[in-house]
Design a protein around this motif. Sequence first.
Motif, PDB file in Angstrom:
ATOM      1  N   LEU A   1     -16.733  -7.361  -4.578  1.00 34.27           N
ATOM      2  CA  LEU A   1     -15.263  -7.681  -5.335  1.00 34.27           C
ATOM      3  C   LEU A   1     -14.401  -7.342  -6.063  1.00 34.27           C
ATOM      4  O   LEU A   1     -14.831  -6.227  -7.236  1.00 34.27           O
ATOM      5  N   LEU A   2     -13.041  -7.520  -5.580  1.00 34.11           N
ATOM      6  CA  LEU A   2     -11.997  -6.815  -6.822  1.00 34.11           C
ATOM      7  C   LEU A   2     -11.978  -7.959  -7.808  1.00 34.11           C
ATOM      8  O   LEU A   2     -11.117  -9.033  -7.734  1.00 34.11           O
ATOM      9  N   VAL A   3     -11.503  -7.307  -8.771  1.00 32.15           N
ATOM     10  CA  VAL A   3     -11.608  -7.953 -10.198  1.00 32.15           C
ATOM     11  C   VAL A   3      -9.952  -7.662 -10.726  1.00 32.15           C
ATOM     12  O   VAL A   3     -10.342  -6.116 -11.459  1.00 32.15           O
ATOM     13  N   ASP A   4      -9.251  -8.179 -11.007  1.00 32.88           N
ATOM     14  CA  ASP A   4      -8.143  -7.710 -12.183  1.00 32.88           C
ATOM     15  C   ASP A   4      -7.847  -7.629 -13.534  1.00 32.88           C
ATOM     16  O   ASP A   4      -8.507  -8.856 -14.236  1.00 32.88           O
ATOM     17  N   LEU A   5      -8.539  -6.941 -14.088  1.00 31.31           N
ATOM     18  CA  LEU A   5      -9.339  -7.073 -15.349  1.00 31.31           C
ATOM     19  C   LEU A   5      -7.711  -5.904 -16.352  1.00 31.31           C
ATOM     20  O   LEU A   5      -7.128  -6.210 -17.049  1.00 31.31           O
TER      21      LEU A   5
ATOM     22  N   LEU B   1     -14.697 -10.047   1.504  1.00 30.68           N
ATOM     23  CA  LEU B   1     -13.733  -9.358   0.378  1.00 30.68           C
ATOM     24  C   LEU B   1     -13.492 -10.333  -0.419  1.00 30.68           C
ATOM     25  O   LEU B   1     -13.173 -11.639   0.142  1.00 30.68           O
ATOM     26  N   THR B   2     -13.690  -9.999  -1.628  1.00 29.99           N
ATOM     27  CA  THR B   2     -13.344 -11.673  -2.217  1.00 29.99           C
ATOM     28  C   THR B   2     -12.849 -10.519  -3.789  1.00 29.99           C
ATOM     29  O   THR B   2     -13.373  -9.817  -3.993  1.00 29.99           O
ATOM     30  N   ILE B   3     -12.080 -12.119  -4.691  1.00 29.38           N
ATOM     31  CA  ILE B   3     -11.036 -11.956  -5.377  1.00 29.38           C
ATOM     32  C   ILE B   3     -11.182 -12.829  -6.439  1.00 29.38           C
ATOM     33  O   ILE B   3     -11.535 -13.650  -6.492  1.00 29.38           O
ATOM     34  N   LEU B   4     -11.180 -11.613  -8.193  1.00 30.75           N
ATOM     35  CA  LEU B   4     -11.356 -12.321  -9.175  1.00 30.75           C
ATOM     36  C   LEU B   4      -9.768 -12.031  -9.387  1.00 30.75           C
ATOM     37  O   LEU B   4      -9.358 -10.848 -10.319  1.00 30.75           O
ATOM     38  N   PRO B   5      -8.948 -13.395  -9.413  1.00 25.98           N
ATOM     39  CA  PRO B   5      -7.189 -12.952  -9.948  1.00 25.98           C
ATOM     40  C   PRO B   5      -6.808 -13.148 -11.229  1.00 25.98           C
ATOM     41  O   PRO B   5      -7.536 -13.547 -11.879  1.00 25.98           O
ATOM     42  N   GLY B   6      -5.838 -12.223 -12.012  1.00 28.14           N
ATOM     43  CA  GLY B   6      -5.315 -12.449 -12.750  1.00 28.14           C
ATOM     44  C   GLY B   6      -3.822 -13.712 -13.005  1.00 28.14           C
ATOM     45  O   GLY B   6      -3.660 -14.034 -11.775  1.00 28.14           O
ATOM     46  N   ARG B   7      -3.640 -13.884 -13.487  1.00 26.09           N
ATOM     47  CA  ARG B   7      -2.455 -15.287 -13.972  1.00 26.09           C
ATOM     48  C   ARG B   7      -2.049 -15.119 -15.437  1.00 26.09           C
ATOM     49  O   ARG B   7      -2.349 -15.384 -16.252  1.00 26.09           O
ATOM     50  N   GLY B   8      -0.598 -14.396 -15.473  1.00 24.71           N
ATOM     51  CA  GLY B   8       0.478 -14.384 -16.378  1.00 24.71           C
ATOM     52  C   GLY B   8      -0.317 -13.778 -17.436  1.00 24.71           C
ATOM     53  O   GLY B   8      -1.232 -12.933 -17.580  1.00 24.71           O
ATOM     54  N   GLN B   9       0.125 -13.356 -18.233  1.00 23.56           N
ATOM     55  CA  GLN B   9      -0.302 -12.197 -19.446  1.00 23.56           C
ATOM     56  C   GLN B   9      -0.407 -13.062 -20.654  1.00 23.56           C
ATOM     57  O   GLN B   9      -0.540 -13.921 -21.165  1.00 23.56           O
ATOM     58  N   ALA B  10      -2.343 -12.117 -21.059  1.00 26.96           N
ATOM     59  CA  ALA B  10      -3.155 -12.825 -22.248  1.00 26.96           C
ATOM     60  C   ALA B  10      -2.044 -11.507 -23.177  1.00 26.96           C
ATOM     61  O   ALA B  10      -2.777 -10.629 -23.066  1.00 26.96           O
ATOM     62  N   VAL B  11      -2.247 -12.561 -23.992  1.00 24.54           N
ATOM     63  CA  VAL B  11      -1.756 -11.890 -25.543  1.00 24.54           C
ATOM     64  C   VAL B  11      -3.271 -10.889 -26.383  1.00 24.54           C
ATOM     65  O   VAL B  11      -4.264 -11.923 -26.589  1.00 24.54           O
TER      66      VAL B  11
ATOM     67  N   ARG C   1     -16.677 -13.360 -24.014  1.00 27.28           N
ATOM     68  CA  ARG C   1     -16.577 -14.423 -22.922  1.00 27.28           C
ATOM     69  C   ARG C   1     -17.014 -12.333 -21.435  1.00 27.28           C
ATOM     70  O   ARG C   1     -17.173 -13.255 -20.506  1.00 27.28           O
ATOM     71  N   MET C   2     -16.295 -11.678 -22.390  1.00 25.41           N
ATOM     72  CA  MET C   2     -16.402 -10.710 -21.328  1.00 25.41           C
ATOM     73  C   MET C   2     -17.739 -10.068 -20.531  1.00 25.41           C
ATOM     74  O   MET C   2     -18.338 -10.089 -19.513  1.00 25.41           O
ATOM     75  N   LYS C   3     -18.759  -9.517 -21.503  1.00 23.70           N
ATOM     76  CA  LYS C   3     -20.031  -9.721 -20.761  1.00 23.70           C
ATOM     77  C   LYS C   3     -21.101 -10.539 -20.572  1.00 23.70           C
ATOM     78  O   LYS C   3     -21.721 -10.109 -19.140  1.00 23.70           O
ATOM     79  N   THR C   4     -20.345 -11.486 -20.562  1.00 23.44           N
ATOM     80  CA  THR C   4     -20.618 -13.079 -19.608  1.00 23.44           C
ATOM     81  C   THR C   4     -19.906 -13.138 -18.373  1.00 23.44           C
ATOM     82  O   THR C   4     -20.753 -13.413 -17.733  1.00 23.44           O
ATOM     83  N   LEU C   5     -19.264 -13.012 -18.426  1.00 20.37           N
ATOM     84  CA  LEU C   5     -18.205 -12.484 -17.316  1.00 20.37           C
ATOM     85  C   LEU C   5     -19.069 -11.362 -15.963  1.00 20.37           C
ATOM     86  O   LEU C   5     -19.149 -11.823 -14.760  1.00 20.37           O
ATOM     87  N   VAL C   6     -19.224 -10.313 -16.244  1.00 21.78           N
ATOM     88  CA  VAL C   6     -19.796  -9.285 -15.942  1.00 21.78           C
ATOM     89  C   VAL C   6     -21.622  -9.667 -15.118  1.00 21.78           C
ATOM     90  O   VAL C   6     -21.559  -9.158 -14.536  1.00 21.78           O
ATOM     91  N   ASN C   7     -22.187 -10.420 -16.552  1.00 23.88           N
ATOM     92  CA  ASN C   7     -23.497 -10.738 -16.043  1.00 23.88           C
ATOM     93  C   ASN C   7     -23.433 -11.633 -14.924  1.00 23.88           C
ATOM     94  O   ASN C   7     -24.133 -11.575 -13.731  1.00 23.88           O
ATOM     95  N   GLU C   8     -22.552 -12.944 -15.012  1.00 25.71           N
ATOM     96  CA  GLU C   8     -21.717 -13.458 -14.256  1.00 25.71           C
ATOM     97  C   GLU C   8     -21.970 -13.216 -12.728  1.00 25.71           C
ATOM     98  O   GLU C   8     -22.385 -13.234 -11.128  1.00 25.71           O
ATOM     99  N   ILE C   9     -21.048 -12.174 -12.676  1.00 31.80           N
ATOM    100  CA  ILE C   9     -20.503 -11.036 -11.347  1.00 31.80           C
ATOM    101  C   ILE C   9     -21.674 -10.399 -10.681  1.00 31.80           C
ATOM    102  O   ILE C   9     -21.901 -10.895  -9.632  1.00 31.80           O
ATOM    103  N   ASN C  10     -22.590 -10.520 -11.511  1.00 36.04           N
ATOM    104  CA  ASN C  10     -24.143  -9.425 -10.626  1.00 36.04           C
ATOM    105  C   ASN C  10     -24.529 -10.363 -10.857  1.00 36.04           C
ATOM    106  O   ASN C  10     -25.967  -9.815 -10.039  1.00 36.04           O
TER     107      ASN C  10
END
Length: 263
Positions: free
Chosen positions: A115-119, A160-170, A180-189
């Motif tokens: 899984l490729l994650v665009d952080l 191969l699976t991708i979690l892409p980005g989209r646009g800029q985040a301020v 939400r970051m912790k939730t993201l990682v927990n869900e991925i795992n």
Amino acid sequence: MSSIHDALDKAIQNAELEKENTSLKNVYHDQVISAHGTQHSVDPALLRQRRIVSLNNHDVESEAFRMLRTKILKQLRDNNWNSFAVTAPTQGAGKTTVAVNLAIAMAMDVNQSVLLVDLDLKYPKVHWYFGLENENGLRDYFLSGKPLSDIFVSPGIDRLTILPGRGQAVGSSEILSGPRMKTLVNEINSRNQSRIVIFDLPPVLATDDVLATMDYYDAILLVVEEGKSQPDEVKKTLKLLSGKNLLGTVLNKSQNPPEYLGY
């Protein structure tokens, strides 16, 4: 006469390149991964144009990424790790190019899914390399509550699976420091614990995003650019990353590739 020979040589080279691209398309273009999310058919010619070479095992340049893949996979397995981040001291070193090539090379291993994650929330670029025109990205997950199932992309490369980005985040560092970051990682795992997760992160010296996320991956791969990354920048970066497992350093854009490649 020499111009005719040059034209013939060029025509032959173009024909061979077209044959190679056609062959790759037959193998990869219509493959679909059984995963939730958007399905995408990869264009091998577009990948090659954007310096993504790992898809073609016959490309001499791809050998470097296969060797890097093997070394990293051994370190991950020896230490029971399943995630790592790719970053660089400063912008322009080619960290995302390395991350994408490495993700594809790892997925080419029949025993490994990736899984490729665009952080890189400020300047996401993973989607560009694959020619994606995704409607949703991780910014939407963090800011609008979009489910990951709406963001996952299967690029048409097995495993191969991708979690892409989209646009800029301020306020990216605040976002990545939030719950939400912790939730993201927990869900991925929770979806696939045996999968290798690669996080493409911003440059270390450009933002504090890397420091904000260091608890969420097992190790770091550092990319430096030959002739551009300065020794003091590398030293400062390594100092900031001290205490984190370092997989190694990739010298990118080298003008003197190893002679043993292409055996």
